[in-house]
Write a protein that holds these residues in place. Structure first.
Motif, PDB file in Angstrom:
ATOM      1  N   TYR A  31       0.855  -1.187   0.000  1.00  0.00           N
ATOM      2  CA  TYR A  31       0.000   0.000   0.000  1.00  0.00           C
ATOM      3  C   TYR A  31       0.890   1.235   0.000  1.00  0.00           C
ATOM      4  N   ILE A  32       0.443   2.305  -0.614  1.00  0.00           N
ATOM      5  CA  ILE A  32       1.159   3.575  -0.517  1.00  0.00           C
ATOM      6  C   ILE A  32       0.815   4.184   0.838  1.00  0.00           C
ATOM      7  N   GLU A  33       1.831   4.583   1.592  1.00  0.00           N
ATOM      8  CA  GLU A  33       1.599   5.205   2.888  1.00  0.00           C
ATOM      9  C   GLU A  33       0.664   6.402   2.710  1.00  0.00           C
ATOM     10  N   THR A  34      -0.292   6.514   3.591  1.00  0.00           N
ATOM     11  CA  THR A  34      -1.290   7.582   3.494  1.00  0.00           C
ATOM     12  C   THR A  34      -0.645   8.958   3.362  1.00  0.00           C
ATOM     13  N   VAL A  35       0.379   9.221   4.149  1.00  0.00           N
ATOM     14  CA  VAL A  35       1.017  10.538   4.113  1.00  0.00           C
ATOM     15  C   VAL A  35       1.780  10.793   2.819  1.00  0.00           C
ATOM     16  N   SER A  36       2.026   9.747   2.028  1.00  0.00           N
ATOM     17  CA  SER A  36       2.813   9.888   0.801  1.00  0.00           C
ATOM     18  C   SER A  36       1.977   9.927  -0.476  1.00  0.00           C
ATOM     19  N   PHE A  41       1.888  10.258  -5.819  1.00  0.00           N
ATOM     20  CA  PHE A  41       0.878   9.685  -6.706  1.00  0.00           C
ATOM     21  C   PHE A  41      -0.027  10.704  -7.368  1.00  0.00           C
ATOM     22  N   ALA A  42      -0.348  11.787  -6.671  1.00  0.00           N
ATOM     23  CA  ALA A  42      -1.352  12.697  -7.224  1.00  0.00           C
ATOM     24  C   ALA A  42      -1.128  14.122  -6.734  1.00  0.00           C
ATOM     25  N   GLY A  43       0.039  14.666  -6.991  1.00  0.00           N
ATOM     26  CA  GLY A  43       0.425  15.955  -6.453  1.00  0.00           C
ATOM     27  C   GLY A  43      -0.357  17.148  -6.938  1.00  0.00           C
ATOM     28  N   ARG A  47      -5.593  17.852  -1.650  1.00  0.00           N
ATOM     29  CA  ARG A  47      -5.240  16.885  -0.603  1.00  0.00           C
ATOM     30  C   ARG A  47      -6.469  16.128  -0.103  1.00  0.00           C
ATOM     31  N   SER A  48      -7.614  16.771  -0.123  1.00  0.00           N
ATOM     32  CA  SER A  48      -8.832  16.072   0.303  1.00  0.00           C
ATOM     33  C   SER A  48      -9.111  14.874  -0.617  1.00  0.00           C
ATOM     34  N   VAL A  52      -8.896  10.568   0.270  1.00  0.00           N
ATOM     35  CA  VAL A  52      -9.891   9.563  -0.117  1.00  0.00           C
ATOM     36  C   VAL A  52      -9.217   8.444  -0.910  1.00  0.00           C
ATOM     37  N   LEU A  53      -8.314   8.809  -1.825  1.00  0.00           N
ATOM     38  CA  LEU A  53      -7.593   7.801  -2.594  1.00  0.00           C
ATOM     39  C   LEU A  53      -6.791   6.889  -1.674  1.00  0.00           C
ATOM     40  N   ALA A  54      -6.126   7.470  -0.700  1.00  0.00           N
ATOM     41  CA  ALA A  54      -5.323   6.676   0.232  1.00  0.00           C
ATOM     42  C   ALA A  54      -6.208   5.702   1.005  1.00  0.00           C
ATOM     43  N   ALA A  55      -7.349   6.179   1.458  1.00  0.00           N
ATOM     44  CA  ALA A  55      -8.239   5.336   2.257  1.00  0.00           C
ATOM     45  C   ALA A  55      -8.841   4.201   1.434  1.00  0.00           C
TER      46      ALA A  55
END
Length: 111
Positions: A31-36, A41-43, A47-48, A52-55
């Motif tokens: 998994y990609i670390e949530t903070v990263s 991945f999507a700079g 951030r909101s 959602v993508l991280a979750a």
């Protein structure tokens, strides 16, 4: 591929979690670390959105980095690509460009 083309920020941002492999043996999901997620991945999306993508991200099997392809399909199957030089998630930040490429692929023509 990541060893062949250094500079990717993805591999260092991955977290491994034990998970059974399809054959029942021990495996690892990545998994990609949530903070990263935003940075690697999507700079260029809010951030909101990246939260959602991280979750909701689906895991990637660690074998994706170690397995070997047995053939190169793009040699015999027509293919299209969108190369993003700064954005790592163009389907959210540039959806029209992504849709144009998909439409071109469906029609079998170059955009």
């Amino acid at each position: 591929m990541s060893a062949k083309f250094p500079g990717s920020e993805l591999e260092p941002a991955l977290t491994a979690v034990s998970s059974p492999a399809p054959d029942g043996s021990a495996g690892l999901d990545l998994y990609i670390e949530t903070v990263s997620v935003h940075r690697v991945f999507a700079g260029d999306v809010p951030r909101s959105t990246t939260r959602v993508l991280a979750a909701g991200q689906r895991p990637l099997s660690a074998t994706a980095f170690t397995g070997r392809a047995t053939s190169t399909a793009w040699h015999t199957i027509p293919s299209w690509d969108l190369i993003a030089t700064k954005d790592r998630l163009p389907l959210l930040s540039c959806p029209d460009a992504v849709a144009d490429i998909i439409s071109a692929a469906v029609r079998g023509v170059r955009p």
